[in-house]
Scaffold this motif. Structure first.
Motif, mmCIF file in Angstrom:
data_model
loop_
_atom_site.group_PDB
_atom_site.id
_atom_site.type_symbol
_atom_site.label_atom_id
_atom_site.label_comp_id
_atom_site.label_asym_id
_atom_site.label_seq_id
_atom_site.Cartn_x
_atom_site.Cartn_y
_atom_site.Cartn_z
ATOM 1 N N ASN A 112 27.116 5.632 15.307
ATOM 2 C CA ASN A 112 28.121 5.992 16.287
ATOM 3 C C ASN A 112 27.613 7.033 17.279
ATOM 4 O OD1 ASN A 112 30.091 4.263 15.253
ATOM 5 N ND2 ASN A 112 30.757 5.779 13.736
ATOM 6 N N SER A 113 26.367 7.449 17.122
ATOM 7 C CA SER A 113 25.821 8.467 18.007
ATOM 8 C C SER A 113 25.645 7.894 19.407
ATOM 9 C CB SER A 113 24.473 8.971 17.478
ATOM 10 O OG SER A 113 23.484 7.976 17.617
ATOM 11 N N PRO A 114 25.714 8.746 20.441
ATOM 12 C CA PRO A 114 25.537 8.247 21.821
ATOM 13 C C PRO A 114 24.169 7.629 22.065
ATOM 14 C CG PRO A 114 25.584 10.652 21.747
ATOM 15 C CD PRO A 114 26.005 10.174 20.400
ATOM 16 N N ILE A 115 23.138 8.121 21.372
ATOM 17 C CA ILE A 115 21.793 7.572 21.551
ATOM 18 C C ILE A 115 21.730 6.141 21.021
ATOM 19 C CG2 ILE A 115 19.360 7.838 20.944
ATOM 20 C CD1 ILE A 115 19.803 10.835 20.770
ATOM 21 N N ALA B 167 24.230 4.089 20.478
ATOM 22 C CA ALA B 167 25.111 3.224 21.278
ATOM 23 C C ALA B 167 24.431 2.802 22.576
ATOM 24 C CB ALA B 167 26.422 3.949 21.567
ATOM 25 N N ALA B 168 23.742 3.752 23.224
ATOM 26 C CA ALA B 168 23.038 3.432 24.462
ATOM 27 C C ALA B 168 21.877 2.475 24.211
ATOM 28 C CB ALA B 168 22.534 4.714 25.119
ATOM 29 N N ARG C 165 32.005 4.820 28.178
ATOM 30 C CA ARG C 165 31.819 5.282 26.802
ATOM 31 C C ARG C 165 30.354 5.578 26.487
ATOM 32 N NH1 ARG C 165 29.751 1.199 23.729
ATOM 33 N NH2 ARG C 165 29.797 -0.879 24.674
ATOM 34 N N LEU C 166 29.428 5.089 27.335
ATOM 35 C CA LEU C 166 28.001 5.264 27.069
ATOM 36 C C LEU C 166 27.433 6.438 27.851
ATOM 37 C CD1 LEU C 166 26.774 1.557 27.189
ATOM 38 C CD2 LEU C 166 27.256 2.929 25.152
ATOM 39 N N ASP C 167 26.432 7.082 27.270
ATOM 40 C CA ASP C 167 25.708 8.133 27.958
ATOM 41 C C ASP C 167 24.779 7.479 28.988
ATOM 42 O OD1 ASP C 167 23.188 9.875 28.325
ATOM 43 O OD2 ASP C 167 24.573 11.269 27.365
ATOM 44 N N LYS C 168 24.995 7.754 30.270
ATOM 45 C CA LYS C 168 24.249 7.076 31.329
ATOM 46 C C LYS C 168 22.755 7.377 31.259
ATOM 47 C CE LYS C 168 28.116 6.865 34.584
ATOM 48 N NZ LYS C 168 28.600 7.221 35.947
ATOM 49 N N TRP D 21 20.842 8.201 28.599
ATOM 50 C CA TRP D 21 20.200 7.488 27.498
ATOM 51 C C TRP D 21 20.149 5.984 27.771
ATOM 52 C CZ3 TRP D 21 17.024 9.626 24.415
ATOM 53 C CH2 TRP D 21 17.216 10.937 23.980
ATOM 54 N N TYR D 22 21.196 5.456 28.375
ATOM 55 C CA TYR D 22 21.229 4.018 28.677
ATOM 56 C C TYR D 22 20.084 3.645 29.616
ATOM 57 C CZ TYR D 22 23.061 -0.524 30.156
ATOM 58 O OH TYR D 22 23.209 -1.862 30.428
#
Length: 245
Positions: A11-14, A16-17, A135-138, A140-141
């Motif tokens: 579930n971490s932003p990293i 998920a990205a 919802r995503l960290d731009k 990291w994405y």
């Protein structure tokens, strides 16, 4: 304890990205692998083992520039020649960088350094056009998009070099691939141009330099001449282009 940490990790932003960026990068994988394999084969034809394309693909990561550097490794040492040629080939990156100033800004922190160094045609087009869900960290994405593309290129170069012996034909002459690549690029640009004046100017300067200084020394004067001519004629060329449009 490890099982309790696993959901949090997923579930971490990293994570998920990384998960979201992978399918977005996949359309580029065939092209990157194909060109990477061609580069690995080219390096093998020049007599280099797998470590050369591996590290050159990972550290230079500049597509056609890597072909140029590969050819330079088997020629006499000419750093000015390579510098000017690389500068001309990669000049478009200046405009990519200007377009990405906002997206690759200081708000991304340390991630921006990798994003800047891995800015190639494909990562520019994907990240520039990316519609990233809120919802995503731009940062990291975009980083993972660039990283996946980077990995595709390195993987292709390694595969091409390692399995070049399995190719059922003689690799002699494959070094002409770099010349052919520039011819194709020129032909495509010619077809897309609304005015051929700049292309004809470049061809004319190259021909004059070839006649004056000979085939062994004409490249650097040609590059300098084209750069100077296009700089001086830029207002005229721009106005003519606007008239054509």
């Amino acid at each position: 304890m490890s099982s309790s940490n696993q959901p949090a990790q997923h579930n971490s932003p990293i994570w998920a990205a990384a998960k979201a960026a992978f399918p977005y990068s996949l359309p580029m994988v065939i092209g990157f692998l194909f060109l990477g394999v061609a580069y690995g084969l080219y390096m093998k034809a020049l007599g280099f083992g797998v470590l050369y394309p591996l590290f050159m693909a990972a550290l230079i990561y500049a597509g056609s520039v890597e072909f140029i550097v590969a050819g330079a490794l088997v020629m006499s040492f000419a750093p000015l020649h390579i510098f000017l040629l690389t500068l001309m080939v990669s000049a478009r990156q200046i405009f990519y960088s200007i377009s990405m100033l906002e997206k690759y800004g200081f708000q991304l922190g340390k991630k921006r350094w990798y994003l800047i160094s891995s800015l190639v045609d494909e990562s520019f087009s994907l990240n520039y056009m990316a519609k990233i869900p809120p919802r995503l960290d731009k940062g990291w994405y975009m980083l993972f998009v660039s990283l996946y593309l980077h990995c595709y290129w390195v993987l292709g170069a390694v595969i091409g070099n390692l399995f070049g012996d399995l190719v059922p034909f003689n690799l002699k002459g494959i070094e002409f691939a770099m010349t052919a690549l520039f011819l194709v690029i020129f032909a495509e640009n010619w077809l897309k141009e609304k005015s051929h004046e700049s292309s004809l100017l470049g061809l004319g300067i190259a021909l004059v330099c070839l006649i004056v200084v000979g085939k062994n020394h004409f490249l650097i004067p040609t590059l300098i001449g084209i750069l100077a001519a296009l700089t001086l004629w830029r207002p005229k060329l721009t106005s003519q282009l606007n008239k054509v449009e």
